[in-house]
Motif scaffolding. Structure first.
Motif, PDB file in Angstrom:
ATOM      1  N   ALA A  14      47.408  46.975  34.554  1.00 24.26           N
ATOM      2  CA  ALA A  14      46.361  47.299  35.527  1.00 24.26           C
ATOM      3  C   ALA A  14      46.793  46.916  36.942  1.00 24.26           C
ATOM      4  O   ALA A  14      46.520  47.643  37.900  1.00 24.26           O
ATOM      5  N   LYS A  15      47.456  45.790  37.077  1.00 21.25           N
ATOM      6  CA  LYS A  15      47.929  45.321  38.392  1.00 21.25           C
ATOM      7  C   LYS A  15      48.901  46.334  38.993  1.00 21.25           C
ATOM      8  O   LYS A  15      48.915  46.557  40.196  1.00 21.25           O
ATOM      9  N   ARG A  16      49.706  46.963  38.130  1.00 21.57           N
ATOM     10  CA  ARG A  16      50.682  47.954  38.590  1.00 21.57           C
ATOM     11  C   ARG A  16      50.063  49.339  38.778  1.00 21.57           C
ATOM     12  O   ARG A  16      50.739  50.271  39.222  1.00 21.57           O
ATOM     13  N   GLY A  17      48.800  49.514  38.415  1.00 26.55           N
ATOM     14  CA  GLY A  17      48.128  50.796  38.575  1.00 26.55           C
ATOM     15  C   GLY A  17      48.359  51.752  37.427  1.00 26.55           C
ATOM     16  O   GLY A  17      48.007  52.933  37.515  1.00 26.55           O
ATOM     17  N   GLU A  18      48.913  51.278  36.325  1.00 24.89           N
ATOM     18  CA  GLU A  18      49.192  52.132  35.170  1.00 24.89           C
ATOM     19  C   GLU A  18      47.950  52.348  34.317  1.00 24.89           C
ATOM     20  O   GLU A  18      47.847  53.347  33.605  1.00 24.89           O
ATOM     21  N   THR A  19      47.018  51.407  34.348  1.00 28.08           N
ATOM     22  CA  THR A  19      45.730  51.533  33.665  1.00 28.08           C
ATOM     23  C   THR A  19      44.642  51.101  34.635  1.00 28.08           C
ATOM     24  O   THR A  19      44.917  50.501  35.675  1.00 28.08           O
ATOM     25  N   LYS A  20      43.392  51.384  34.285  1.00 29.97           N
ATOM     26  CA  LYS A  20      42.276  51.039  35.160  1.00 29.97           C
ATOM     27  C   LYS A  20      41.845  49.591  34.946  1.00 29.97           C
ATOM     28  O   LYS A  20      41.824  49.105  33.816  1.00 29.97           O
ATOM     29  N   LYS A  21      41.480  48.934  36.016  1.00 30.18           N
ATOM     30  CA  LYS A  21      40.961  47.565  35.917  1.00 30.18           C
ATOM     31  C   LYS A  21      39.691  47.543  35.078  1.00 30.18           C
ATOM     32  O   LYS A  21      39.437  46.598  34.335  1.00 30.18           O
ATOM     33  N   SER A  22      38.909  48.596  35.160  1.00 33.14           N
ATOM     34  CA  SER A  22      37.652  48.652  34.411  1.00 33.14           C
ATOM     35  C   SER A  22      37.879  48.701  32.895  1.00 33.14           C
ATOM     36  O   SER A  22      36.957  48.424  32.128  1.00 33.14           O
ATOM     37  N   ASP A  23      39.093  49.031  32.458  1.00 32.04           N
ATOM     38  CA  ASP A  23      39.411  49.049  31.032  1.00 32.04           C
ATOM     39  C   ASP A  23      39.706  47.661  30.482  1.00 32.04           C
ATOM     40  O   ASP A  23      39.747  47.472  29.272  1.00 32.04           O
ATOM     41  N   LEU A  24      39.920  46.682  31.371  1.00 35.04           N
ATOM     42  CA  LEU A  24      40.255  45.329  30.932  1.00 35.04           C
ATOM     43  C   LEU A  24      39.022  44.595  30.428  1.00 35.04           C
ATOM     44  O   LEU A  24      37.921  44.792  30.942  1.00 35.04           O
ATOM     45  N   GLN A  25      39.244  43.729  29.429  1.00 32.30           N
ATOM     46  CA  GLN A  25      38.157  42.935  28.871  1.00 32.30           C
ATOM     47  C   GLN A  25      38.609  41.497  28.704  1.00 32.30           C
ATOM     48  O   GLN A  25      39.790  41.225  28.532  1.00 32.30           O
ATOM     49  N   GLY A  26      37.660  40.588  28.735  1.00 30.91           N
ATOM     50  CA  GLY A  26      37.907  39.188  28.415  1.00 30.91           C
ATOM     51  C   GLY A  26      39.015  38.535  29.217  1.00 30.91           C
ATOM     52  O   GLY A  26      39.022  38.560  30.442  1.00 30.91           O
ATOM     53  N   ALA A  27      39.970  37.946  28.483  1.00 34.99           N
ATOM     54  CA  ALA A  27      41.050  37.183  29.108  1.00 34.99           C
ATOM     55  C   ALA A  27      41.915  38.052  30.014  1.00 34.99           C
ATOM     56  O   ALA A  27      42.390  37.585  31.049  1.00 34.99           O
ATOM     57  N   ALA A  28      42.107  39.303  29.649  1.00 36.09           N
ATOM     58  CA  ALA A  28      42.936  40.190  30.464  1.00 36.09           C
ATOM     59  C   ALA A  28      42.323  40.370  31.852  1.00 36.09           C
ATOM     60  O   ALA A  28      43.022  40.354  32.863  1.00 36.09           O
TER      61      ALA A  28
END
Length: 61
Positions: free
Chosen positions: A18-32
Motif C-alpha cells: 500500500a505504501k508503494r501504491g500497489e494496493t489501496k490503503k483502504s484494503d488494509l486491516q488490523g496490524a497492516a
C-alpha cells in the motif's frame, strides 16, 4: 529489525504494498493498517524481507 512471526511479516508486506501504491490503503486491516501509518517504507521492507523459516505463525507480546 526483522519480523518475529509469519503474521507480522505478512502484515508488513501488505502495508509495504500500500505504501508503494500497489494496493489501496483502504484494503488494509488490523496490524497492516497500523504499520502503514507508523512505519517508513524502509522499515516495512526490512520486516517483509526477513526469512520465514523457523518463525512461528503468531507471537504473544
Amino acid at each position: 529489525m526483522p519480523a518475529k512471526s509469519k503474521a507480522q511479516q505478512k502484515a508488513a508486506g501488505a502495508a509495504l504494498s500500500a505504501k508503494r501504491g500497489e494496493t489501496k490503503k483502504s484494503d488494509l486491516q488490523g496490524a497492516a493498517r497500523d504499520m502503514y501509518d507508523s512505519m517508513s517504507e524502509q522499515q516495512l521492507k526490512d520486516f517483509a524481507e526477513s526469512d520465514r523459516k523457523g518463525k512461528p505463525e503468531h507471537v504473544d507480546d
